[in-house]
Scaffold this motif. Structure first.
Motif, PDB file in Angstrom:
ATOM      1  N   ARG A  97       0.832  -1.200   0.000  1.00 64.52           N
ATOM      2  CA  ARG A  97       0.000   0.000   0.000  1.00 64.52           C
ATOM      3  C   ARG A  97       0.877   1.264   0.000  1.00 64.52           C
ATOM      4  N   SER A 154       1.108   3.901  -3.088  1.00 63.68           N
ATOM      5  CA  SER A 154       0.707   5.285  -2.801  1.00 63.68           C
ATOM      6  C   SER A 154       1.822   6.254  -3.185  1.00 63.68           C
ATOM      7  N   ALA A 188       1.948   6.505  -6.991  1.00 67.31           N
ATOM      8  CA  ALA A 188       0.799   7.234  -7.535  1.00 67.31           C
ATOM      9  C   ALA A 188       1.043   8.736  -7.529  1.00 67.31           C
ATOM     10  N   ALA A 240     -10.983   8.715 -14.566  1.00 62.78           N
ATOM     11  CA  ALA A 240     -11.186   9.692 -13.508  1.00 62.78           C
ATOM     12  C   ALA A 240     -11.627   8.999 -12.224  1.00 62.78           C
ATOM     13  N   VAL A 241     -11.289   9.609 -11.121  1.00 63.43           N
ATOM     14  CA  VAL A 241     -11.744   9.156  -9.810  1.00 63.43           C
ATOM     15  C   VAL A 241     -12.487  10.328  -9.178  1.00 63.43           C
ATOM     16  N   MET A 242     -13.679  10.069  -8.657  1.00 59.30           N
ATOM     17  CA  MET A 242     -14.435  11.132  -8.006  1.00 59.30           C
ATOM     18  C   MET A 242     -13.902  11.333  -6.585  1.00 59.30           C
ATOM     19  N   ARG A 295     -14.079  13.069  -2.869  1.00 57.51           N
ATOM     20  CA  ARG A 295     -15.173  13.489  -1.997  1.00 57.51           C
ATOM     21  C   ARG A 295     -14.664  14.263  -0.795  1.00 57.51           C
ATOM     22  N   GLY A 296     -15.536  15.118  -0.293  1.00 58.03           N
ATOM     23  CA  GLY A 296     -15.266  15.784   0.966  1.00 58.03           C
ATOM     24  C   GLY A 296     -16.368  15.405   1.939  1.00 58.03           C
ATOM     25  N   ARG A 299      -4.271   3.986 -15.134  1.00 56.33           N
ATOM     26  CA  ARG A 299      -3.982   2.683 -14.540  1.00 56.33           C
ATOM     27  C   ARG A 299      -3.454   1.719 -15.594  1.00 56.33           C
ATOM     28  N   TYR A 352      -1.665   2.502 -10.397  1.00 53.29           N
ATOM     29  CA  TYR A 352      -2.707   3.543 -10.437  1.00 53.29           C
ATOM     30  C   TYR A 352      -1.993   4.833 -10.116  1.00 53.29           C
ATOM     31  N   PHE A 385     -13.086   5.359 -12.691  1.00 53.15           N
ATOM     32  CA  PHE A 385     -12.523   4.176 -12.037  1.00 53.15           C
ATOM     33  C   PHE A 385     -13.143   3.925 -10.671  1.00 53.15           C
ATOM     34  N   GLY A 386     -13.784   4.925 -10.122  1.00 51.89           N
ATOM     35  CA  GLY A 386     -14.384   4.738  -8.808  1.00 51.89           C
ATOM     36  C   GLY A 386     -14.503   6.050  -8.080  1.00 51.89           C
ATOM     37  N   ALA A 387     -15.039   5.964  -6.879  1.00 54.92           N
ATOM     38  CA  ALA A 387     -15.164   7.139  -6.029  1.00 54.92           C
ATOM     39  C   ALA A 387     -14.242   6.952  -4.835  1.00 54.92           C
ATOM     40  N   ALA A 388     -13.522   8.008  -4.505  1.00 57.98           N
ATOM     41  CA  ALA A 388     -12.546   7.942  -3.430  1.00 57.98           C
ATOM     42  C   ALA A 388     -13.222   8.037  -2.073  1.00 57.98           C
ATOM     43  N   PRO A 404     -13.762   9.968   1.390  1.00 54.39           N
ATOM     44  CA  PRO A 404     -13.726  11.431   1.624  1.00 54.39           C
ATOM     45  C   PRO A 404     -12.347  11.868   2.130  1.00 54.39           C
ATOM     46  N   VAL A 405     -11.866  12.988   1.622  1.00 53.11           N
ATOM     47  CA  VAL A 405     -10.553  13.483   2.061  1.00 53.11           C
ATOM     48  C   VAL A 405     -10.638  13.886   3.537  1.00 53.11           C
ATOM     49  N   VAL A 432      -5.827  11.508  -1.527  1.00 51.49           N
ATOM     50  CA  VAL A 432      -7.102  10.964  -1.993  1.00 51.49           C
ATOM     51  C   VAL A 432      -6.970   9.445  -2.037  1.00 51.49           C
ATOM     52  N   GLU A 433      -7.747   8.781  -1.193  1.00 49.63           N
ATOM     53  CA  GLU A 433      -7.640   7.321  -1.069  1.00 49.63           C
ATOM     54  C   GLU A 433      -8.725   6.628  -1.875  1.00 49.63           C
ATOM     55  N   LEU A 434      -8.306   5.672  -2.670  1.00 47.56           N
ATOM     56  CA  LEU A 434      -9.250   4.925  -3.511  1.00 47.56           C
ATOM     57  C   LEU A 434      -9.133   3.438  -3.205  1.00 47.56           C
ATOM     58  N   ALA A 442      -7.068  -0.132  -0.108  1.00 46.89           N
ATOM     59  CA  ALA A 442      -7.070   1.228  -0.644  1.00 46.89           C
ATOM     60  C   ALA A 442      -5.647   1.760  -0.737  1.00 46.89           C
ATOM     61  N   ILE A 443      -5.394   2.559  -1.762  1.00 51.21           N
ATOM     62  CA  ILE A 443      -4.119   3.275  -1.847  1.00 51.21           C
ATOM     63  C   ILE A 443      -4.394   4.768  -1.993  1.00 51.21           C
ATOM     64  N   GLU A 444      -3.373   5.544  -1.689  1.00 48.08           N
ATOM     65  CA  GLU A 444      -3.475   6.984  -1.952  1.00 48.08           C
ATOM     66  C   GLU A 444      -3.179   7.180  -3.434  1.00 48.08           C
ATOM     67  N   VAL A 445      -4.208   7.420  -4.190  1.00 49.08           N
ATOM     68  CA  VAL A 445      -4.065   7.433  -5.644  1.00 49.08           C
ATOM     69  C   VAL A 445      -3.680   8.825  -6.138  1.00 49.08           C
TER      70      VAL A 445
END
Lengths: 155, 358
Positions: free
Chosen positions: A15, A19, A22, A52-54, A56-57, A75, A89, B88-91, B93-94, B232-234, B242-245
């Protein structure tokens, strides 16, 4: 991979390097990877793909999640001749970077991992930490030192 | 009868040719590279990413160059591009509490842990044109000091511990996504926040300003404003973890606003929230004020009929790509529509004149 449950001691380091890769500066990664010698024999399982990756907050920083906006991510996946699968990724739209990250992920699962860690991951981590540290040092220099103005006659 | 007309291909081609030449400007002036835009017009890049709703500095810089500096046109290009990307997906939340801020100020607490960190700000500059920037030459290196190692806690947490401010209920609900489903009203707060964060900065500023001037006043203090990088973790399905993408810069604004209370709960401060891609503090503060104004219903406040309280008005008019599309389309050929209007007015006038003559 055997399909048995992986332990944290396997997942956590992986991991961490995924990370790191990335978020790594593409130019530095490309240079270090090129200097680390030729890529091992492999087949490409997933050709580099931009998507794309969405992100979030959370409302109020802590509440319900909401969609903040997307981030470009690329990727790729490879399999070494020796069987290890690697997944890359990476942030941005850099196909070469995604493929390199996948190859490094695969090699890091082989006996060659210590050499690659020293040649690529450690210098990358050091460069990124130094950049973050420089930012934090500049921020620290702009921290306000308040002093109290004494008004009126003393004694 | 509908009469289709064709034509203008040659004119359009020539117009686009001239556009390309005009974009380049005087060829004796060195050409602008996207790298220069990214590095030296970084706040324009931030705005294009925030309102384009896609974090990619290189792409935003290129879009600004292509749009000749028209930021709404650049945002349009980014919006169009992002529709071509598979998701690719939704992360996850930060976590903004883990940020090492480059800027962090509070208008409410002077001595909070982490202090007041100004960062690279225009505040306290004199707003005098700096003619030295027109000349060559590099600025001296920024000053440095011993970096803070610990995380910088959110200032409003201190008010929260004493129950003085309304707490945000943490959920893991999947938020609605207005890029996938059409906006429906009434909108939940997560849906509103998505619309606000990608909304037009100028519109948001005007709406926020209107609340301060009395149209739905909500007595805000900036409890905290922070800018910095967040990871941002996915979750990666093929890996099972999960990794920090990615790592992105965001601006976060938390406001402390006046009170809400009820028969069962004693009065508390309330909050507004802004979170925006990039270094965009005008937008983040504006977003927090508008978020707070739109919360009147859930906080049991009166709707005083202020524009910023009107969810339909705000959410349907904040998007500058929708707005520019509809406003600007009226310059395009409407020959047939207008022909019918012309016939109508001629008939009405003829009738009116005949009546006047009788």
């Amino acid at each position: 991979m055997t399909g048995t449950a992986e332990t944290d001691s396997v997942i956590e380091p992986r991991r961490a390097w995924l990370s790191l890769l990335a978020k790594a500066p593409a130019a530095s990664l490309a240079r270090l990877w090129a200097e680390a010698g030729p890529a091992p024999a492999h087949e490409v399982l997933r050709r580099p793909e931009i998507g794309a990756v969405m992100a979030r907050g959370r409302a109020g920083g802590a509440g319900a999640p909401f969609n903040l906006g997307e981030i470009t991510v690329t990727r790729a996946a490879v399999r070494l001749e020796t069987g290890e699968e690697g997944h890359g990724y990476v942030q941005g739209r850099d196909k070469a970077k995604a493929l390199t990250a996948a190859l490094i992920d695969a090699v890091m699962q082989t006996g060659d991992a210590p050499r690659l860690r020293a040649a690529v991951l450690a210098p990358l981590a050091a460069e990124m930490a130094a950049a973050a540290e420089a930012r934090a040092r500049k921020a620290a220099a702009t921290k306000v030192e308040f002093f109290t103005m004494v008004r009126g006659e003393s004694e | 009868m509908y009469v289709a007309v064709k034509g203008g291909e040659a004119a359009i081609e020539a117009a686009h040719g001239w556009l390309a030449e005009a974009r380049r400007g005087d060829p004796s002036v060195p050409v602008l590279s996207p790298d220069q835009v990214r590095e030296q017009l970084s706040l324009a890049v931030a705005r294009v990413m925030a309102e384009g709703s896609l974090f990619d500095e290189d792409l935003a810089a290129l879009a600004i160059k292509q749009a000749r500096g028209d930021l709404i046109e650049a945002i349009f290009l980014i919006r169009a591009y992002r529709t071509t990307l598979p998701r690719f997906g939704a992360a996850r939340p930060v976590d903004t509490a883990r940020m090492r801020p480059i800027r962090r100020v509070s208008a409410t607490f002077k001595d909070a842990p982490g202090g007041q960190v100004l960062g690279p700000t225009f505040d306290y500059t004199h707003r005098l044109i700096d003619f030295a920037l027109a000349a060559e030459g590099e600025p001296p290196a920024a000053r440095e000091a011993a970096a803070r190692a610990e995380a910088t806690p959110h200032i409003l947490d201190f008010l929260g511990k004493d129950g003085l401010i309304q707490q945000e209920a943490s959920t893991e609900e999947t938020p609605p996504d207005l890029t996938r489903q059409p906006l429906e009203l009434p909108a939940s707060r997560p849906l509103r926040l998505q619309a606000l964060t990608r909304g037009d900065e100028g519109f948001m500023l005007g709406m926020a300003y209107s609340t301060q001037r009395g149209y739905g006043r909500n007595h805000p203090f900036v409890g905290e404003l922070r800018i910095g990088m967040v990871a941002v973790e996915l979750d990666i399905p093929e890996l099972g973890f999960a990794i920090e993408v990615a790592e992105v810069m965001v601006t976060e604004c938390e406001t402390v606003n006046q009170f809400a209370g009820s028969k069962t709960e004693p009065p508390q401060f309330t909050r507004g929230y802004g979170l925006v891609f990039g270094q965009s503090e005008r937008k983040a503060i504006s977003m927090a004020l508008v978020d707070r104004a739109l919360r009147w219903r859930e906080l049991g406040e009166e709707n005083v009929g202020a524009p910023a309280q009107d969810e339909e008005f705000v959410l349907y008019h904040s998007d500058n790509i929708q707005g520019t599309g509809f406003v600007e389309h009226i310059k395009l050929p409407h020959y047939v529509d207008f022909q019918s209007e012309l016939e109508l007015i001629r008939k009405i006038r003829a009738d009116a004149m005949r009546e006047a003559a009788e």
